[in-house]
Motif scaffolding. Structure first.
Motif, PDB file in Angstrom:
ATOM      1  N   VAL A  62       0.696  -1.142   0.020  1.00  0.00           N
ATOM      2  CA  VAL A  62      -0.142  -0.020   0.032  1.00  0.00           C
ATOM      3  C   VAL A  62       0.833   1.217   0.011  1.00  0.00           C
ATOM      4  N   SER A  63       1.910   1.236   0.786  1.00  0.00           N
ATOM      5  CA  SER A  63       2.667   2.492   0.956  1.00  0.00           C
ATOM      6  C   SER A  63       3.674   2.683  -0.492  1.00  0.00           C
ATOM      7  N   ALA A  64       3.790   1.393  -0.974  1.00  0.00           N
ATOM      8  CA  ALA A  64       4.666   1.618  -2.405  1.00  0.00           C
ATOM      9  C   ALA A  64       3.859   2.362  -3.517  1.00  0.00           C
ATOM     10  N   LEU A  65       2.655   1.871  -3.355  1.00  0.00           N
ATOM     11  CA  LEU A  65       1.610   2.456  -4.299  1.00  0.00           C
ATOM     12  C   LEU A  65       1.403   3.902  -4.094  1.00  0.00           C
ATOM     13  N   THR A  66       1.354   4.231  -2.749  1.00  0.00           N
ATOM     14  CA  THR A  66       1.038   5.575  -2.604  1.00  0.00           C
ATOM     15  C   THR A  66       2.380   6.346  -3.105  1.00  0.00           C
ATOM     16  N   ALA A  67       3.598   5.926  -2.721  1.00  0.00           N
ATOM     17  CA  ALA A  67       4.758   6.578  -3.113  1.00  0.00           C
ATOM     18  C   ALA A  67       4.836   6.778  -4.584  1.00  0.00           C
ATOM     19  N   VAL A  68       4.401   5.839  -5.356  1.00  0.00           N
ATOM     20  CA  VAL A  68       4.738   6.073  -6.839  1.00  0.00           C
ATOM     21  C   VAL A  68       3.701   6.881  -7.214  1.00  0.00           C
ATOM     22  N   VAL A  69       2.459   6.671  -6.648  1.00  0.00           N
ATOM     23  CA  VAL A  69       1.251   7.694  -7.420  1.00  0.00           C
ATOM     24  C   VAL A  69       1.416   8.883  -7.051  1.00  0.00           C
ATOM     25  N   LEU A  88      -2.763  11.609 -13.806  1.00  0.00           N
ATOM     26  CA  LEU A  88      -2.502  10.113 -14.038  1.00  0.00           C
ATOM     27  C   LEU A  88      -4.139   9.449 -14.615  1.00  0.00           C
ATOM     28  N   ASP A  89      -3.853   8.977 -15.854  1.00  0.00           N
ATOM     29  CA  ASP A  89      -5.078   8.527 -16.559  1.00  0.00           C
ATOM     30  C   ASP A  89      -5.521   7.138 -15.707  1.00  0.00           C
ATOM     31  N   PRO A  90      -6.874   6.979 -15.599  1.00  0.00           N
ATOM     32  CA  PRO A  90      -7.462   6.105 -14.671  1.00  0.00           C
ATOM     33  C   PRO A  90      -6.823   4.357 -15.135  1.00  0.00           C
ATOM     34  N   GLU A  91      -6.826   4.243 -16.577  1.00  0.00           N
ATOM     35  CA  GLU A  91      -6.282   2.968 -17.249  1.00  0.00           C
ATOM     36  C   GLU A  91      -4.813   2.898 -16.509  1.00  0.00           C
ATOM     37  N   ASP A  92      -4.048   3.930 -16.637  1.00  0.00           N
ATOM     38  CA  ASP A  92      -2.671   3.933 -16.319  1.00  0.00           C
ATOM     39  C   ASP A  92      -2.547   3.708 -14.903  1.00  0.00           C
ATOM     40  N   ARG A  93      -3.570   4.132 -14.126  1.00  0.00           N
ATOM     41  CA  ARG A  93      -3.175   3.887 -12.546  1.00  0.00           C
ATOM     42  C   ARG A  93      -3.702   2.379 -12.493  1.00  0.00           C
ATOM     43  N   ARG A  94      -4.541   1.838 -12.907  1.00  0.00           N
ATOM     44  CA  ARG A  94      -5.060   0.564 -12.747  1.00  0.00           C
ATOM     45  C   ARG A  94      -3.585  -0.547 -13.168  1.00  0.00           C
TER      46      ARG A  94
END
Length: 216
Positions: A47-54, A63-69
């Motif tokens: 979870v924290s890695a996803l937050t750090a990247v985004v 960030l495009d929704p498709e790219d986020r997925r």
């Protein structure tokens, strides 16, 4: 009422109510690299890695929704691989040995910090903050040792640098602190490279960086 009429007039004239940011072009190869750096470092959960990247590496507003997925799927894939690797690691890794060395240093009055900020100046600031907090609680420290975020990113090259110093800022004391750090690290079975220069960081070499990632 006036606000409603203004908005209505704006729509009639083709003026958008709120500008929508253009999606940010995504360098997927670079994003994959950043994700793997975070997973390998071992200080981030999924979870924290996803937050750090985004939020830190990318622009979440662009960030495009498709790219986020896609990013979410890549983070999940990287951590699945990391967990599988961890399952076959030895019970005690080189990182665990480093923790033991840092714990021993802390017990002797040396502030030893893991991943202290992202740069050397961050680490020094963190060390002094711990020093002052300790003094308020009646605990005196003689010196410090730390590695920072950039050191963790570079540890895949086989070595880890440790910055160190003395709180009285005397070279003689700093050299003594450096010697104690070397002794504590080597007592845990890790090798070091340092010639006694207070202006040169201590290199732990080699080190097989295996830190288990926290669980959300």
């Amino acid at each position: 009422m006036l606000g409603f009429l203004n908005r209505l007039l704006g729509r009639a004239q083709g003026v958008p109510e709120q500008a929508v940011a253009e999606p940010e072009p995504l360098d997927r190869a670079d994003v994959v690299h950043q994700i793997h750096v975070l997973a390998r470092g071992g200080f981030h959960s999924e979870v924290s890695a996803l937050t750090a990247v985004v939020e830190d590496y990318l622009d979440p507003d662009r960030l495009d929704p498709e790219d986020r997925r896609w990013v979410e799927a890549e983070v999940e894939r990287a951590f699945e691989t990391k967990r599988a690797d961890e399952a076959v690691w030895p019970a005690i890794t080189d990182f665990d040995r480093l923790v033991a060395a840092f714990d021993a240093l802390t017990a002797t009055g040396i502030v030893a910090l893991h991943r202290a900020g992202y740069t050397r100046s961050d680490g020094i600031s963190d060390a002094w903050e711990v020093y002052h907090q300790g003094r308020e609680e009646g605990v005196e420290a003689r010196g410090f040792a730390f590695y920072h975020g950039q050191d963790v990113e570079a540890v895949g090259d086989g070595g880890l640098y440790l910055a160190f110093g003395a709180f009285d800022e005397r070279d003689e004391m700093a050299r003594r602190i450096g010697g104690e750090i070397v002794s504590a690290v080597e007592a845990q079975g890790l090798g070091t490279r340092w010639e006694g220069d207070v202006d040169t960081r201590i290199l732990i070499w080699p080190i097989d960086w295996r830190k288990r990632s926290p669980v959300d």
